[in-house]
Write a protein that holds these residues in place. Structure first.
Motif, PDB file in Angstrom:
ATOM      1  N   UNK A 194       0.844  -1.191   0.000  1.00 51.77           N
ATOM      2  CA  UNK A 194       0.000   0.000   0.000  1.00 51.77           C
ATOM      3  C   UNK A 194       0.878   1.238   0.000  1.00 51.77           C
ATOM      4  N   UNK A 195       0.316   2.345  -0.436  1.00 54.15           N
ATOM      5  CA  UNK A 195       1.003   3.632  -0.363  1.00 54.15           C
ATOM      6  C   UNK A 195       0.434   4.418   0.818  1.00 54.15           C
ATOM      7  N   UNK A 196       1.319   4.914   1.687  1.00 50.77           N
ATOM      8  CA  UNK A 196       0.897   5.665   2.869  1.00 50.77           C
ATOM      9  C   UNK A 196       1.578   7.033   2.894  1.00 50.77           C
ATOM     10  N   UNK A 197       1.314   7.887   1.906  1.00 54.26           N
ATOM     11  CA  UNK A 197       1.928   9.217   1.891  1.00 54.26           C
ATOM     12  C   UNK A 197       1.302  10.121   2.951  1.00 54.26           C
ATOM     13  N   UNK A 202      -6.685  12.523   0.323  1.00 55.33           N
ATOM     14  CA  UNK A 202      -6.744  11.131  -0.099  1.00 55.33           C
ATOM     15  C   UNK A 202      -6.344  10.164   1.009  1.00 55.33           C
ATOM     16  N   UNK A 203      -5.788  10.694   2.084  1.00 57.66           N
ATOM     17  CA  UNK A 203      -5.266   9.826   3.116  1.00 57.66           C
ATOM     18  C   UNK A 203      -5.879  10.033   4.485  1.00 57.66           C
ATOM     19  N   UNK A 204      -5.149  10.756   5.350  1.00 58.69           N
ATOM     20  CA  UNK A 204      -5.501  10.724   6.773  1.00 58.69           C
ATOM     21  C   UNK A 204      -6.777  11.465   7.144  1.00 58.69           C
ATOM     22  N   UNK A 205      -7.264  12.393   6.322  1.00 63.25           N
ATOM     23  CA  UNK A 205      -8.558  12.993   6.638  1.00 63.25           C
ATOM     24  C   UNK A 205      -9.664  11.938   6.614  1.00 63.25           C
ATOM     25  N   UNK A 206      -9.539  10.981   5.710  1.00 61.29           N
ATOM     26  CA  UNK A 206     -10.531   9.913   5.619  1.00 61.29           C
ATOM     27  C   UNK A 206     -10.470   8.983   6.830  1.00 61.29           C
ATOM     28  N   UNK A 207      -9.271   8.556   7.183  1.00 62.87           N
ATOM     29  CA  UNK A 207      -9.155   7.603   8.289  1.00 62.87           C
ATOM     30  C   UNK A 207      -9.423   8.253   9.648  1.00 62.87           C
ATOM     31  N   UNK A 208      -9.157   9.544   9.746  1.00 62.06           N
ATOM     32  CA  UNK A 208      -9.525  10.253  10.982  1.00 62.06           C
ATOM     33  C   UNK A 208     -11.037  10.189  11.177  1.00 62.06           C
ATOM     34  N   UNK A 209     -11.767  10.469  10.114  1.00 61.46           N
ATOM     35  CA  UNK A 209     -13.232  10.416  10.194  1.00 61.46           C
ATOM     36  C   UNK A 209     -13.711   8.995  10.431  1.00 61.46           C
ATOM     37  N   UNK A 210     -13.066   8.013   9.810  1.00 59.83           N
ATOM     38  CA  UNK A 210     -13.452   6.613   9.984  1.00 59.83           C
ATOM     39  C   UNK A 210     -13.194   6.127  11.408  1.00 59.83           C
ATOM     40  N   UNK A 211     -12.221   6.724  12.067  1.00 60.23           N
ATOM     41  CA  UNK A 211     -11.922   6.355  13.450  1.00 60.23           C
ATOM     42  C   UNK A 211     -12.809   7.085  14.450  1.00 60.23           C
ATOM     43  N   UNK A 247       6.150   2.562   0.839  1.00 56.15           N
ATOM     44  CA  UNK A 247       7.354   3.379   0.653  1.00 56.15           C
ATOM     45  C   UNK A 247       7.449   4.418   1.763  1.00 56.15           C
ATOM     46  N   UNK A 248       8.618   4.943   1.990  1.00 49.84           N
ATOM     47  CA  UNK A 248       8.837   5.944   3.027  1.00 49.84           C
ATOM     48  C   UNK A 248       8.498   7.334   2.524  1.00 49.84           C
ATOM     49  N   UNK A 257       3.199   9.218  -4.740  1.00 47.15           N
ATOM     50  CA  UNK A 257       2.512   7.950  -4.490  1.00 47.15           C
ATOM     51  C   UNK A 257       1.717   7.472  -5.695  1.00 47.15           C
ATOM     52  N   UNK A 258       0.988   8.367  -6.342  1.00 40.19           N
ATOM     53  CA  UNK A 258       0.158   7.939  -7.470  1.00 40.19           C
ATOM     54  C   UNK A 258       1.017   7.412  -8.606  1.00 40.19           C
TER      55      UNK A 258
END
Length: 421
Positions: A194-197, A202-211, A247-248, A257-258
């Motif tokens: 997976x890509x974790x930029x 596209x990333x942490x705003x979504x998972x913050x809300x999901x949590x 990737x780092x 990432x894309x």
């Protein structure tokens, strides 16, 4: 179109000048003389061919109003717009994003449209409510949504097949993603699960809300980064990097990432609907990838964002401008946009043409998430604390600080910035 988190953080400070604003062929009597021809300017940063089709259709219906399309690259666009809005030379109509909207509205640089919208009989229910809320200031409306984007889980079928892993489905949870990322990672081939930029939209705003966490309070006055639930949404991404399944941050700086997903080095990528046309036009990639809805955390959620067509408050032709803006937010304009595949139009029941334009992809996934969408986090001056997100969270992504320490520091700085708005 891309509304990437890194791009939205660009500074509004600029020194370049904007070109001349609207002119008329018929002189200053344009709003009084129905036979006079008025020329409006329309500033955008992409989708030139599609926007020209909209202009052509509007001009056909309004022969006495001409529209000159002005296209500038992303950075130049915002640089010129800020200077032009302050100096009286901004385009008559132009694109606006939610994170920048309040700055222009608070400085009386946008044309209020409530009277024109009401006169035209527009029903705000025709658009996703979060988009309407995102562009409402002090109870007034300054535009109509043009398009929107949600986030999906893109995946490379070839990598999944080679690893013997079943494709993601709409039933996947965070645990399913974590299990798949472990199996899909193959260091001998340089393939990551997976890509974790460090990416907001596209990333942490979504998972913050999901949590169950939040980036900012509903009233826009307080940071949510000290909330353990918010920090859980950040930890989700950091874990992938620490386990070598992504990737780092340094590698993302070299190749975004894309691009790593397109190059077949990443199996899963949280990406926006705005990538659909880009992936589709890549003939070598088209048959290898697909998309589904985002995996569920404590709950389902996806960030929704989009472009709003707005008008300049100092336009010489406000009535003609209002007519143009209402047209841009209407059903016919939405249908034209959908037919090109460029974006998901915001107007209800016009999105199917976009879904059908790229049948190889499960684009319906982006529409299915609308009921679970959360508005893109903004305040009066979003850009200030966006910078803190980048500088304060980077050490956590790099493994130099814990997510809690980095987030608590960010919360303090963000609260200081919000108190000054």
């Amino acid at each position: 179109m891309k509304h990437s988190a890194s791009a939205v953080a660009l500074s509004l400070t600029a020194v370049l000048a904007l070109g001349a604003c609207s002119q008329t062929t018929g002189g200053s009597q344009s709003t009084e003389n129905k036979d006079a021809t008025v020329t409006l300017t329309y500033g955008v940063w992409s989708q030139q061919d599609t926007m020209q089709k909209l202009v052509d259709e509007f001009e056909k219906e309004n022969p006495n109003i001409k529209v000159q399309l002005q296209v500038d690259p992303w950075t130049d666009y915002w640089t010129k717009l800020q200077v032009g809005a302050q100096g009286g030379t901004a385009p008559d109509a132009f694109w606006m994003l939610g994170d920048r909207f309040q700055v222009y509205a608070a400085n009386d640089q946008l044309l209020e449209l409530d009277d024109a919208i009401q006169k035209a009989g527009v029903d705000y229910k025709a658009y996703p409510q979060p988009l309407v809320d995102l562009f409402t200031y002090n109870g007034k409306h300054y535009g109509l949504p043009k398009d929107f984007d949600t986030i999906g889980l893109w995946y490379n079928k070839e990598i999944f097949d080679n690893a013997g892993v079943a494709y993601p489905t709409a039933d996947w949870t965070w645990q399913d993603v974590k299990a798949a990322a472990e199996k899909l990672t193959d260091s001998s081939k340089g393939i990551y699960g997976i890509a974790a930029p460090l990416n907001r939209q596209e990333g942490f705003y979504n998972t913050i809300a999901q949590a169950g966490g939040s980036v900012i309070s509903a009233d826009g006055k307080k940071s949510g980064y000290s909330d353990p639930k918010t920090q859980a949404g950040l930890q989700y991404w950091v874990d992938f990097i620490q386990k070598g399944q992504s990737p780092t941050l340094e590698q993302f700086a070299d190749t975004e990432a894309v691009a790593q997903f397109e190059n077949g080095k990443v199996a899963m990528y949280y990406g926006g609907s705005f990538y659909a046309q880009r992936f589709y036009e890549n003939s070598a990639l088209r048959s290898k990838v697909n998309v589904t809805i985002l995996p569920k955390g404590e709950k389902r959620a996806t960030v929704i964002n989009g472009i709003q067509n707005v008008g300049y408050s100092k336009s010489k032709h406000p009535e003609e401008l209002k007519k143009f803006l209402v047209f841009l937010g209407g059903k016919k304009a939405a249908e034209i946009q959908a037919s090109t595949g460029a974006v998901i139009p915001a107007y209800e029941n016009t999105q199917q043409a976009w879904v059908s334009s790229m049948p190889e992809f499960n684009l319906q996934a982006f529409l299915d998430q609308i009921p679970d969408s959360v508005v893109y986090p903004v305040s009066a001056n979003t850009a200030v604390w966006n910078k803190f997100e980048e500088t304060d969270l980077a050490p956590a992504w790099e493994g130099k600080e814990s997510v809690k320490d980095a987030s608590d520091k960010l919360a303090d700085q963000m609260n200081d910035a919000l108190a000054k708005e």
